[in-house]
Design a protein around this motif. Sequence first.
Motif, short mmCIF file in Angstrom:
data_model
loop_
_atom_site.label_atom_id
_atom_site.label_comp_id
_atom_site.label_asym_id
_atom_site.label_seq_id
_atom_site.Cartn_x
_atom_site.Cartn_y
_atom_site.Cartn_z
N GLU A 118 0.73 -1.04 0.02
CA GLU A 118 0.11 0.02 0.13
C GLU A 118 0.84 1.32 -0.01
O GLU A 118 0.69 2.31 -0.64
CB GLU A 118 -0.98 0.16 1.02
CG GLU A 118 -2.04 -1.04 1.35
CD GLU A 118 -2.74 -1.22 2.42
OE1 GLU A 118 -3.49 -2.37 2.38
OE2 GLU A 118 -2.25 -0.52 3.31
N THR A 119 2.10 1.33 0.72
CA THR A 119 2.90 2.18 0.74
C THR A 119 3.44 2.66 -0.63
O THR A 119 3.57 3.90 -0.99
CB THR A 119 3.96 2.20 1.80
OG1 THR A 119 3.25 2.00 2.98
CG2 THR A 119 4.94 3.10 2.08
N ILE A 120 3.99 1.43 -1.31
CA ILE A 120 4.47 1.66 -2.33
C ILE A 120 3.42 2.58 -3.39
O ILE A 120 3.79 3.34 -4.24
CB ILE A 120 4.78 0.57 -3.11
CG1 ILE A 120 6.23 -0.29 -2.45
CG2 ILE A 120 5.38 0.45 -4.60
CD1 ILE A 120 6.64 -1.72 -2.71
N TYR A 121 2.32 1.95 -3.60
CA TYR A 121 1.21 2.68 -4.33
C TYR A 121 1.06 3.86 -3.89
O TYR A 121 0.75 5.09 -4.78
CB TYR A 121 0.01 1.88 -4.51
CG TYR A 121 0.19 0.36 -5.13
CD1 TYR A 121 1.24 0.09 -6.03
CD2 TYR A 121 -0.60 -0.66 -4.50
CE1 TYR A 121 1.22 -0.87 -6.48
CE2 TYR A 121 -0.43 -1.96 -5.16
CZ TYR A 121 0.59 -2.21 -6.14
OH TYR A 121 0.49 -3.35 -6.55
N VAL A 122 0.79 4.30 -2.87
CA VAL A 122 0.51 5.87 -2.23
C VAL A 122 1.71 6.61 -2.58
O VAL A 122 1.61 7.86 -3.06
CB VAL A 122 0.13 5.85 -1.04
CG1 VAL A 122 -0.18 7.24 -0.41
CG2 VAL A 122 -1.27 5.08 -0.82
N ALA A 123 3.06 6.37 -2.24
CA ALA A 123 4.03 7.14 -2.36
C ALA A 123 4.19 7.45 -3.87
O ALA A 123 4.92 8.42 -4.03
CB ALA A 123 5.46 6.56 -1.81
N SER A 124 4.09 6.55 -4.47
CA SER A 124 4.40 6.62 -6.16
C SER A 124 3.30 7.35 -6.80
O SER A 124 3.43 7.48 -8.02
CB SER A 124 4.65 5.22 -6.65
OG SER A 124 3.68 4.29 -6.62
N GLY A 125 2.15 7.70 -6.18
CA GLY A 125 1.21 8.59 -6.68
C GLY A 125 0.10 7.46 -7.78
O GLY A 125 -0.73 8.08 -8.27
N ARG A 126 0.07 6.29 -7.34
CA ARG A 126 -0.94 5.59 -8.10
C ARG A 126 -1.99 5.39 -7.32
O ARG A 126 -3.19 5.09 -7.75
CB ARG A 126 -0.25 4.02 -8.28
CG ARG A 126 0.77 4.02 -9.64
CD ARG A 126 1.30 2.70 -9.52
NE ARG A 126 2.54 2.69 -8.56
CZ ARG A 126 3.30 1.53 -8.43
NH1 ARG A 126 3.03 0.52 -9.14
NH2 ARG A 126 4.25 1.43 -7.77
N CYS A 127 -2.16 5.68 -6.01
CA CYS A 127 -3.20 5.93 -5.08
C CYS A 127 -2.96 6.92 -4.03
O CYS A 127 -1.82 7.39 -4.18
CB CYS A 127 -3.44 4.70 -3.96
SG CYS A 127 -4.26 3.22 -5.26
N ASP A 128 -4.02 7.42 -3.32
CA ASP A 128 -3.94 8.82 -2.97
C ASP A 128 -3.88 8.92 -1.50
O ASP A 128 -3.35 9.80 -0.83
CB ASP A 128 -5.11 9.72 -3.48
CG ASP A 128 -5.50 9.63 -4.86
OD1 ASP A 128 -4.33 9.90 -5.61
OD2 ASP A 128 -6.28 8.80 -5.20
N TRP A 129 -4.32 7.83 -0.90
CA TRP A 129 -4.27 7.94 0.67
C TRP A 129 -4.35 6.54 1.38
O TRP A 129 -4.56 5.63 0.59
CB TRP A 129 -5.66 8.72 1.24
CG TRP A 129 -6.95 8.00 0.93
CD1 TRP A 129 -7.74 8.59 -0.16
CD2 TRP A 129 -7.71 7.34 1.32
NE1 TRP A 129 -8.62 7.82 -0.39
CE2 TRP A 129 -8.84 7.01 0.75
CE3 TRP A 129 -7.62 6.29 2.52
CZ2 TRP A 129 -10.05 6.07 1.05
CZ3 TRP A 129 -8.57 5.44 3.07
CH2 TRP A 129 -9.77 5.37 2.04
N LEU A 130 -3.81 6.47 2.76
CA LEU A 130 -3.83 5.48 3.38
C LEU A 130 -4.04 5.53 4.79
O LEU A 130 -3.75 6.53 5.63
CB LEU A 130 -2.35 4.76 3.17
CG LEU A 130 -1.83 3.48 3.89
CD1 LEU A 130 -0.84 3.04 3.13
CD2 LEU A 130 -1.61 3.58 5.39
N ILE A 131 -5.10 4.59 5.28
CA ILE A 131 -5.16 4.81 6.77
C ILE A 131 -5.06 3.29 7.52
O ILE A 131 -5.40 2.35 6.86
CB ILE A 131 -6.65 4.89 7.06
CG1 ILE A 131 -7.33 6.39 6.46
CG2 ILE A 131 -7.04 4.80 8.33
CD1 ILE A 131 -8.91 6.54 6.61
#
Length: 255
Positions: free
Chosen positions: A186-199
């Motif tokens: 999940e961190t890879i996807y959010v950090a790289s801009g493919r997704c937008d947030w994480l809880i």
Amino acid sequence: MEHFIKTIVKKAGAEIKKRFGKSGVKYTKTHSHDVVTEADLASNRILIDAIQKRYSSHGIISEETGEYQKDAEFVWIIDPLDGTNNFARALPLFGVMAAVAHGKQIEYGAIYDPIHNQLLYAKRHKGAFLNNEKIHCSKTKIWSESNGFTSCWMKPKTMLVNRRLLESNAKKEWSLYRALWSIAIETIYVASGRCDWLISTSGGLWDYAAPPFILKEAGCTVTNFQGEPWKLGQKDLIAATPALHPQLLKIMHGG
């Protein structure tokens, strides 16, 4: 240390990849879904052996073997295989995580996804990199256009988080979200801009070392559930693009 942390997570990841689809559950811990495989233990051995050989005075905190010299000046916080349940079921969503803390601050963080060969890395105040290319979180500003990740543990706080998200969507303020059961991925996807947030609301210290540090270096706003800057040791995490974070925080408080 930068080259070293990248090297050891990739070496551990290569060992895990060799065992993918072949290594089942060795034993369970707190419940039937909290499992340990031979790959967890093999990765743990690789990481710890390398750290102790190179930095004998450093401490280590590992999900699999606990604490060693935890009061040392530098402490490695490692998760040898994040997403073990996925790995055990041959789902290709897992990774190796390592972070180096100096006192109460993380200085280096690395996450490696061995199946897709994605190496996420950050150094304090130097930004975040994916396979040596500098990355940044997305520029998404509108909640209804966002994609994110949440937890699915059947615990009161996690259930409250998901209820808040459902209530928000019921107001036609749609956001798409899912749980991958691996904060590493999940961190890879959010950090790289493919997704937008994480809880995230549950896990150990090793789950909340590299991810929030890297997400902040990638440009995300990273806080606890009170909206205060996230600190090492906290286990409530909200990370999002700067424009989305206040919207997400408001939703979490029932707004």
